[in-house]
Design a protein around this motif. Structure first.
Motif, PDB file in Angstrom:
ATOM      1  N   ASN A  83      12.521 130.905 -18.199  1.00  0.00           N
ATOM      2  CA  ASN A  83      11.345 130.200 -18.697  1.00  0.00           C
ATOM      3  C   ASN A  83      10.165 130.480 -17.769  1.00  0.00           C
ATOM      4  OD1 ASN A  83       9.805 128.321 -20.295  1.00  0.00           O
ATOM      5  ND2 ASN A  83      10.006 126.884 -18.605  1.00  0.00           N
ATOM      6  N   LEU A  84       9.121 131.083 -18.322  1.00  0.00           N
ATOM      7  CA  LEU A  84       7.936 131.409 -17.539  1.00  0.00           C
ATOM      8  C   LEU A  84       7.119 130.147 -17.302  1.00  0.00           C
ATOM      9  CD1 LEU A  84       6.225 133.674 -16.272  1.00  0.00           C
ATOM     10  CD2 LEU A  84       5.106 133.946 -18.499  1.00  0.00           C
ATOM     11  N   VAL A  85       6.864 129.816 -16.040  1.00  0.00           N
ATOM     12  CA  VAL A  85       6.095 128.630 -15.682  1.00  0.00           C
ATOM     13  C   VAL A  85       4.643 129.057 -15.516  1.00  0.00           C
ATOM     14  CG1 VAL A  85       5.836 126.732 -14.036  1.00  0.00           C
ATOM     15  CG2 VAL A  85       8.112 127.663 -14.539  1.00  0.00           C
ATOM     16  N   GLY A  86       3.802 128.675 -16.474  1.00  0.00           N
ATOM     17  CA  GLY A  86       2.430 129.174 -16.475  1.00  0.00           C
ATOM     18  C   GLY A  86       2.399 130.559 -17.085  1.00  0.00           C
ATOM     19  N   VAL A  98       9.279 132.542 -12.739  1.00  0.00           N
ATOM     20  CA  VAL A  98      10.221 132.369 -13.839  1.00  0.00           C
ATOM     21  C   VAL A  98      11.321 131.421 -13.371  1.00  0.00           C
ATOM     22  CG1 VAL A  98      11.847 133.518 -15.391  1.00  0.00           C
ATOM     23  CG2 VAL A  98       9.721 134.686 -14.711  1.00  0.00           C
ATOM     24  N   ALA A  99      11.493 130.313 -14.088  1.00  0.00           N
ATOM     25  CA  ALA A  99      12.605 129.400 -13.811  1.00  0.00           C
ATOM     26  C   ALA A  99      13.834 129.937 -14.522  1.00  0.00           C
ATOM     27  CB  ALA A  99      12.277 127.999 -14.297  1.00  0.00           C
ATOM     28  N   THR A 100      14.921 130.092 -13.795  1.00  0.00           N
ATOM     29  CA  THR A 100      16.136 130.643 -14.382  1.00  0.00           C
ATOM     30  C   THR A 100      17.242 129.590 -14.491  1.00  0.00           C
ATOM     31  OG1 THR A 100      16.714 131.511 -12.183  1.00  0.00           O
ATOM     32  CG2 THR A 100      15.663 133.016 -13.732  1.00  0.00           C
ATOM     33  N   SER A 101      16.853 128.317 -14.387  1.00  0.00           N
ATOM     34  CA  SER A 101      17.758 127.210 -14.683  1.00  0.00           C
ATOM     35  C   SER A 101      16.922 126.108 -15.324  1.00  0.00           C
ATOM     36  CB  SER A 101      18.448 126.688 -13.429  1.00  0.00           C
ATOM     37  OG  SER A 101      17.547 125.950 -12.618  1.00  0.00           O
ATOM     38  N   LYS A 102      17.555 125.284 -16.155  1.00  0.00           N
ATOM     39  CA  LYS A 102      16.828 124.219 -16.838  1.00  0.00           C
ATOM     40  C   LYS A 102      16.315 123.183 -15.836  1.00  0.00           C
ATOM     41  CE  LYS A 102      19.166 124.710 -21.279  1.00  0.00           C
ATOM     42  NZ  LYS A 102      19.991 124.049 -22.337  1.00  0.00           N
ATOM     43  N   LYS A 103      17.088 122.910 -14.802  1.00  0.00           N
ATOM     44  CA  LYS A 103      16.648 121.941 -13.791  1.00  0.00           C
ATOM     45  C   LYS A 103      15.377 122.424 -13.097  1.00  0.00           C
ATOM     46  CE  LYS A 103      19.613 119.858 -11.092  1.00  0.00           C
ATOM     47  NZ  LYS A 103      20.599 119.579 -10.000  1.00  0.00           N
ATOM     48  N   ALA A 104      15.349 123.685 -12.693  1.00  0.00           N
ATOM     49  CA  ALA A 104      14.164 124.233 -12.046  1.00  0.00           C
ATOM     50  C   ALA A 104      12.983 124.239 -12.997  1.00  0.00           C
ATOM     51  CB  ALA A 104      14.458 125.643 -11.545  1.00  0.00           C
ATOM     52  N   SER A 105      13.229 124.546 -14.263  1.00  0.00           N
ATOM     53  CA  SER A 105      12.153 124.585 -15.249  1.00  0.00           C
ATOM     54  C   SER A 105      11.508 123.216 -15.412  1.00  0.00           C
ATOM     55  CB  SER A 105      12.706 125.076 -16.597  1.00  0.00           C
ATOM     56  OG  SER A 105      11.677 125.135 -17.561  1.00  0.00           O
ATOM     57  N   ARG A 106      12.314 122.181 -15.548  1.00  0.00           N
ATOM     58  CA  ARG A 106      11.771 120.829 -15.715  1.00  0.00           C
ATOM     59  C   ARG A 106      10.943 120.421 -14.502  1.00  0.00           C
ATOM     60  NH1 ARG A 106      17.050 119.739 -17.637  1.00  0.00           N
ATOM     61  NH2 ARG A 106      17.578 118.812 -15.616  1.00  0.00           N
ATOM     62  N   ARG A 107      11.481 120.656 -13.325  1.00  0.00           N
ATOM     63  CA  ARG A 107      10.785 120.204 -12.117  1.00  0.00           C
ATOM     64  C   ARG A 107       9.529 121.023 -11.840  1.00  0.00           C
ATOM     65  NH1 ARG A 107      15.772 118.708  -7.929  1.00  0.00           N
ATOM     66  NH2 ARG A 107      16.682 117.075  -9.255  1.00  0.00           N
ATOM     67  N   LEU A 108       9.574 122.321 -12.107  1.00  0.00           N
ATOM     68  CA  LEU A 108       8.389 123.151 -11.882  1.00  0.00           C
ATOM     69  C   LEU A 108       7.279 122.804 -12.867  1.00  0.00           C
ATOM     70  CD1 LEU A 108       9.765 126.704 -11.043  1.00  0.00           C
ATOM     71  CD2 LEU A 108       8.494 125.159  -9.547  1.00  0.00           C
ATOM     72  N   ASN A 109       7.631 122.559 -14.117  1.00  0.00           N
ATOM     73  CA  ASN A 109       6.611 122.176 -15.090  1.00  0.00           C
ATOM     74  C   ASN A 109       5.965 120.858 -14.706  1.00  0.00           C
ATOM     75  OD1 ASN A 109       6.511 124.290 -17.065  1.00  0.00           O
ATOM     76  ND2 ASN A 109       8.532 123.674 -17.770  1.00  0.00           N
ATOM     77  N   ALA A 110       6.777 119.903 -14.234  1.00  0.00           N
ATOM     78  CA  ALA A 110       6.226 118.620 -13.795  1.00  0.00           C
ATOM     79  C   ALA A 110       5.332 118.796 -12.570  1.00  0.00           C
ATOM     80  CB  ALA A 110       7.361 117.638 -13.496  1.00  0.00           C
ATOM     81  N   LEU A 111       5.766 119.656 -11.650  1.00  0.00           N
ATOM     82  CA  LEU A 111       4.985 119.902 -10.436  1.00  0.00           C
ATOM     83  C   LEU A 111       3.665 120.579 -10.769  1.00  0.00           C
ATOM     84  CD1 LEU A 111       5.189 119.588  -7.354  1.00  0.00           C
ATOM     85  CD2 LEU A 111       6.211 121.859  -7.271  1.00  0.00           C
ATOM     86  N   GLN A 112       3.697 121.525 -11.703  1.00  0.00           N
ATOM     87  CA  GLN A 112       2.471 122.214 -12.097  1.00  0.00           C
ATOM     88  C   GLN A 112       1.505 121.259 -12.782  1.00  0.00           C
ATOM     89  OE1 GLN A 112       1.687 126.524 -13.979  1.00  0.00           O
ATOM     90  NE2 GLN A 112       2.625 125.131 -15.412  1.00  0.00           N
ATOM     91  N   GLN A 113       1.999 120.377 -13.621  1.00  0.00           N
ATOM     92  CA  GLN A 113       1.137 119.414 -14.283  1.00  0.00           C
ATOM     93  C   GLN A 113       0.516 118.453 -13.277  1.00  0.00           C
ATOM     94  OE1 GLN A 113       3.493 117.543 -17.331  1.00  0.00           O
ATOM     95  NE2 GLN A 113       3.776 119.446 -18.475  1.00  0.00           N
TER      96      GLN A 113
END
Length: 275
Positions: A83-86, A98-113
């Motif tokens: 999942n590409l973050v940004g 690129v988040a390559t796990s769902k946990k990383a994707s959720r946390r990175l999207n929250a951090l970016q927001q």
């Protein structure tokens, strides 16, 4: 926050193929995107994974960065989650996360927001760019701007206007061009391009926000995300940075002094002090 920083630089001297900057399985992948490559699939672009060696061209069926990342993690890790973050605009080059796990994707999207909502530099997620602009700025000092998103030329309907913030610092001037370091605080669409144009410092050869004339090089802009620095989403507070050198074509298309100054700046790893 524990700042045990991991950093890997690479010389991204290609316009035709992504390169891996930093791989941290099973959660993260830092990739250097070449200019001319789409970040996400669209209705006109195939979303089927392509081999990691596939090189994009100008055809609408070219693989996107997401396609390439899925194929890469499938071949190296046996999974296809990517999942590409940004994102970066098609003509823009540089570091993508690129988040390559769902946990990383959720946390990175929250951090970016969270970082975007702060309207200022945020230690948990920082993106830094280099831009060649024309004309050169008259005032050689840093500027913080909190503009609203302008509309590209007046022909299109006004978009939803949201507060936007960035800081730029001139690094080198070679009239009529100048090299800027840009710290992006919010993540609006075309933000750097539109905000610099708003203060009459458009990115060189930008056909959308620059002078109303077609660019000689519509597939590439001298706008490069050279660094993404973030807190590891599944770590113990480590600060991780992916850093990519500027493309070689900057040296060929613009004054060599500008391109060499950009290269020295990225390789030095020194960030400008905001004022």
């Amino acid at each position: 926050m524990r700042r045990s920083s991991l950093l890997l630089s690479t010389r991204c001297y290609t316009r035709h193929h992504p390169s891996v900057l930093l791989s941290l399985p099973p959660h993260l992948l830092f990739v250097s995107k070449p200019s001319g490559m789409l970040s996400h699939p669209s209705s006109a672009v195939s979303s089927l994974p392509s081999p990691p060696s596939a090189a994009p061209s100008a055809a609408p069926s070219d693989p996107t960065l997401v396609d390439w990342a899925k194929a890469h993690v499938l071949s190296t890790r046996g999974t296809q989650y990517a999942n590409l973050v940004g994102r970066l605009d098609r003509p823009v080059s540089g570091v993508c996360v690129v988040a390559t796990s769902k946990k990383a994707s959720r946390r990175l999207n929250a951090l970016q927001q969270l970082a975007s909502a702060s309207l200022s530099a945020h230690p948990g997620f920082q993106k830094s760019y280099l831009a060649i602009v024309r004309p050169a700025p008259a005032n050689l000092s840093s500027l913080r701007s909190s503009l609203l998103e302008p509309t590209p030329h007046a022909s299109s309907p006004p978009p939803s206007r949201k507060p936007s913030s960035l800081t730029y610092t001139p690094l080198h001037v070679h009239p009529p061009y100048a090299l800027l370091s840009v710290a992006l605080h919010t993540g609006r669409k075309h933000q750097i391009r539109s905000q610099l144009a708003e203060i009459r410092l458009p990115v060189a050869s930008d056909p959308l926000y620059g002078p109303k004339k077609a660019s000689k090089h519509p597939g590439a802009l001298p706008l490069h995300c050279y660094s993404v620095r973030l807190e590891h989403p599944v770590g113990q507070g480590e600060v991780i940075e992916g850093r990519a050198s500027v493309p070689k074509w900057w040296l060929d298309r613009y004054p060599r002094e500008i391109g060499e100054a950009a290269g020295r700046f990225v390789e030095a790893g020194v960030e400008p002090q905001e004022q």
